[in-house]
Scaffold this active site. Structure first.
Site, PDB file in Angstrom:
ATOM      1  N   LYS A  22      -0.233   5.383  -5.857  1.00  0.00           N
ATOM      2  CA  LYS A  22      -1.253   5.406  -6.922  1.00  0.00           C
ATOM      3  C   LYS A  22      -2.166   6.615  -6.760  1.00  0.00           C
ATOM      4  O   LYS A  22      -2.466   7.314  -7.737  1.00  0.00           O
ATOM      5  CB  LYS A  22      -2.072   4.121  -6.869  1.00  0.00           C
ATOM      6  CG  LYS A  22      -3.198   4.047  -7.885  1.00  0.00           C
ATOM      7  CD  LYS A  22      -4.053   2.811  -7.626  1.00  0.00           C
ATOM      8  CE  LYS A  22      -4.760   2.909  -6.281  1.00  0.00           C
ATOM      9  NZ  LYS A  22      -5.513   1.684  -5.935  1.00  0.00           N
ATOM     10  N   GLU A  60      -7.787   1.870 -12.886  1.00  0.00           N
ATOM     11  CA  GLU A  60      -7.169   3.051 -12.275  1.00  0.00           C
ATOM     12  C   GLU A  60      -5.932   3.491 -13.054  1.00  0.00           C
ATOM     13  O   GLU A  60      -5.753   4.675 -13.353  1.00  0.00           O
ATOM     14  CB  GLU A  60      -6.799   2.748 -10.829  1.00  0.00           C
ATOM     15  CG  GLU A  60      -8.007   2.648  -9.923  1.00  0.00           C
ATOM     16  CD  GLU A  60      -7.672   2.203  -8.513  1.00  0.00           C
ATOM     17  OE1 GLU A  60      -8.409   2.573  -7.586  1.00  0.00           O
ATOM     18  OE2 GLU A  60      -6.674   1.476  -8.329  1.00  0.00           O
ATOM     19  N   HIS A  91     -26.717  21.601   0.817  1.00  0.00           N
ATOM     20  CA  HIS A  91     -26.988  22.200  -0.488  1.00  0.00           C
ATOM     21  C   HIS A  91     -26.087  23.402  -0.738  1.00  0.00           C
ATOM     22  O   HIS A  91     -25.841  24.188   0.178  1.00  0.00           O
ATOM     23  CB  HIS A  91     -28.459  22.641  -0.550  1.00  0.00           C
ATOM     24  CG  HIS A  91     -28.864  23.185  -1.880  1.00  0.00           C
ATOM     25  ND1 HIS A  91     -29.074  22.390  -2.977  1.00  0.00           N
ATOM     26  CD2 HIS A  91     -29.072  24.464  -2.279  1.00  0.00           C
ATOM     27  CE1 HIS A  91     -29.424  23.148  -4.004  1.00  0.00           C
ATOM     28  NE2 HIS A  91     -29.427  24.408  -3.603  1.00  0.00           N
ATOM     29  N   CYS A 146       0.819  -1.220   0.000  1.00  0.00           N
ATOM     30  CA  CYS A 146       0.000   0.000   0.000  1.00  0.00           C
ATOM     31  C   CYS A 146       0.846   1.260   0.000  1.00  0.00           C
ATOM     32  O   CYS A 146       0.643   2.164  -0.808  1.00  0.00           O
ATOM     33  CB  CYS A 146      -0.945  -0.006   1.204  1.00  0.00           C
ATOM     34  SG  CYS A 146      -1.959   1.476   1.316  1.00  0.00           S
ATOM     35  N   CYS A 194      -1.720   1.701  -2.930  1.00  0.00           N
ATOM     36  CA  CYS A 194      -2.722   2.764  -2.829  1.00  0.00           C
ATOM     37  C   CYS A 194      -2.154   4.165  -2.624  1.00  0.00           C
ATOM     38  O   CYS A 194      -2.678   5.120  -3.195  1.00  0.00           O
ATOM     39  CB  CYS A 194      -3.731   2.432  -1.730  1.00  0.00           C
ATOM     40  SG  CYS A 194      -3.163   1.350  -0.429  1.00  0.00           S
ATOM     41  N   TYR A 211      -9.871  -3.372 -10.742  1.00  0.00           N
ATOM     42  CA  TYR A 211      -9.773  -1.956 -10.396  1.00  0.00           C
ATOM     43  C   TYR A 211      -8.368  -1.401 -10.633  1.00  0.00           C
ATOM     44  O   TYR A 211      -8.211  -0.223 -10.995  1.00  0.00           O
ATOM     45  CB  TYR A 211     -10.232  -1.715  -8.955  1.00  0.00           C
ATOM     46  CG  TYR A 211      -9.298  -2.210  -7.878  1.00  0.00           C
ATOM     47  CD1 TYR A 211      -8.335  -1.373  -7.342  1.00  0.00           C
ATOM     48  CD2 TYR A 211      -9.379  -3.505  -7.390  1.00  0.00           C
ATOM     49  CE1 TYR A 211      -7.468  -1.809  -6.355  1.00  0.00           C
ATOM     50  CE2 TYR A 211      -8.530  -3.959  -6.402  1.00  0.00           C
ATOM     51  CZ  TYR A 211      -7.574  -3.112  -5.889  1.00  0.00           C
ATOM     52  OH  TYR A 211      -6.719  -3.554  -4.911  1.00  0.00           O
ATOM     53  N   GLU A 246     -25.979  15.495  -1.658  1.00  0.00           N
ATOM     54  CA  GLU A 246     -27.364  15.598  -1.225  1.00  0.00           C
ATOM     55  C   GLU A 246     -28.305  14.761  -2.088  1.00  0.00           C
ATOM     56  O   GLU A 246     -29.420  14.443  -1.675  1.00  0.00           O
ATOM     57  CB  GLU A 246     -27.824  17.047  -1.212  1.00  0.00           C
ATOM     58  CG  GLU A 246     -27.954  17.677  -2.595  1.00  0.00           C
ATOM     59  CD  GLU A 246     -28.470  19.109  -2.542  1.00  0.00           C
ATOM     60  OE1 GLU A 246     -29.402  19.381  -1.746  1.00  0.00           O
ATOM     61  OE2 GLU A 246     -27.942  19.949  -3.296  1.00  0.00           O
TER      62      GLU A 246
END
Length: 451
Positions: free
Chosen positions: A50, A180, A436, A42, A47, A176, A441
């Site tokens: 990356k 990616e 908002h 990682c 991760c 993935y 939302e």
């Protein structure tokens, strides 16, 4: 019998470091052996770097959007070497942090290849150590199919250290990691092709998510080639590579990047000296307590082939430390409703069941789905759309799954993961007041089922 250590951890990745630190904090005498780099996949080739490259690839989008907000910018220039150098400096900093975490916790850090020589014995660089328990946390390793010319291809391990950005990139795979990196190289300026042997990438993700991402990637100019695979790779006289496909077609590129799966990193680990067994996929077989078929040896993380995510390895490491040395605090790892993100462009965030899984599990479902152009893009010519989707149990109103494709999907889905863990219903989503104006939302304003 007196042992040198109460716990000997092999592998200083996320899971191993977490188990070692907390076990030492609970009073155990702990050692960790690591032969490559502190922080594991990682931190070093996964991760973290990356995500830094993903940020770099997104800058082009930000520059394009800036014109719609009145900014006049000179033509940008990207320098791969600068990005990689800065990435390397950050990884070195994190390596130091991991070292400090271990040492400050009282863990003995041994840098070298660890090999198990018995049920309670480990050898590191010629020195043998005894341990009441051994924890295997060695992680996984990318693999390339055995085809002619495989040595000409790279994997994620090498991608972070390329000397220059390839002008043309061929990414092979449908998971993935492939998606990616295809987005990273395309975003940084490489003419990129994503080749996958199946009908559509990201098998196991929600069907709406897969189709939506396909559409958005095609808008960005990414060349998607499905139902296709490579037969062989050859180097041409000009230094470029020729990938010959199984259907006879050919692709000329400067780099072939394989992301077609990872295997457990069991090389020269010495399992033959123990009673540890592997499952039918080649991963270490463990029970619900991460106990192997050798009573003194445990295993966690990618090497056991369950959910191969860093936060899951962290949770497993914590569970092992608590069960062994602080049982009153032990809690089993809950593998249900694990939020996850794919840092594609645009990114994916998902938690809970897909529509397909919900139906396969016998649920009668209501689907709430929305596609819209994010507010940030309304002053630009960019036509990218965001997808948001809720999978709801029609019988008890419980939200079974939340799925998103769009900016900040990973950030948004984390909070929804808490809601699903708490058993939130669609009515509770509806009664929650939205922030908002935000994209987030939309998850609490979806009122009408789409099917």
């Amino acid at each position: 019998m007196a042992y040198d250590f109460d716990l000997f951890v092999i592998g200083a990745g996320s899971g191993g470091v977490r188990a070692a630190r907390f076990a030492a904090g609970f009073g155990a005498k702990v050692a960790v052996a690591e032969s490559r780099y502190l922080g594991g996949t990682c931190v070093n080739v996964g991760c973290v770097p990356k995500k830094l490259l993903v940020y770099g690839a997104h800058v082009a989008d930000e520059l394009e959007q800036a014109r719609g907000f009145g900014w006049s910018l000179e033509e940008g220039h990207f320098d791969w070497g600068t990005l990689i150098a800065n990435k390397d400096r950050e990884i070195q900093r994190l390596n130091g942090i991991y070292r400090k975490l271990l040492v400050d916790s009282g863990v003995t850090l041994l840098q070298g290849h660890a090999r198990i020589t018995g049920a309670n014995e480990v050898e590191v660089e010629g020195q043998r150590y005894s341990a009441e328990r051994i924890l295997i946390a060695v992680g996984g390793w990318p693999q390339v199919p055995d085809i002619p010319g495989k040595e000409l291809a790279i994997t994620s391990n090498e991608a972070f250290y390329l000397k220059q950005l390839p002008r043309r990139m061929l990414v092979v795979g449908g998971g993935y990691i492939a998606v990616e990196f295809a987005g990273i190289f395309q975003g940084l300026g490489s003419a990129t092709t994503l080749l996958y042997r199946g009908d559509l990438f990201l098998r196991g993700f929600d069907g709406s998510v897969r189709e939506h991402l396909k559409e958005e990637l095609e808008k960005r100019g990414l060349d998607l080639q499905f139902n296709s695979d490579i037969r062989r790779i050859e180097k041409l006289d000009d230094g470029s590579l020729k990938a010959t496909l199984k259907d006879g077609g050919e692709l000329i590129t400067d780099c072939v990047f394989y992301a077609t799966g990872r295997r457990p990193m069991l090389d020269d680990l010495g399992l033959e000296h123990t009673g540890v067994e592997l499952d039918e996929r080649g991963f270490i077989k463990v029970d619900e307590h991460y106990q192997t078929t050798e009573s003194s040896i445990l295993a966690i993380g990618d090497v056991i082939g369950r959910v191969q995510l860093t936060p899951v390895a962290l949770a497993e490491g914590m569970a092992v430390a608590r069960r062994l040395f602080k049982p009153e605090q032990f809690r089993p790892v809950d593998y249900q409703n694990i939020p996850t993100a794919v840092f594609s462009q645009p990114p994916i965030g998902t938690v809970g069941l897909t529509e397909e899984q919900a139906r396969d599990n016998g649920h009668s479902v209501k689907i709430f789905e929305s596609r819209f152009r994010p507010m940030k893009l309304t002053l630009t010519d960019i036509q990218e759309k965001t997808l948001m989707k809720l999978v709801v149990d029609a019988d008890n109103d419980r939200v079974l799954g939340c799925h998103m494709v769009g900016p900040d999907a990973g950030e948004i889905i984390q909070g929804l993961g808490v809601a699903l863990k708490a058993g939130a219903t669609k009515q509770q989503f509806d009664e929650t007041i939205g922030v908002h104006p935000t994209s987030a939302e939309e998850f609490v304003t979806l009122r009408t089922p789409t099917r």
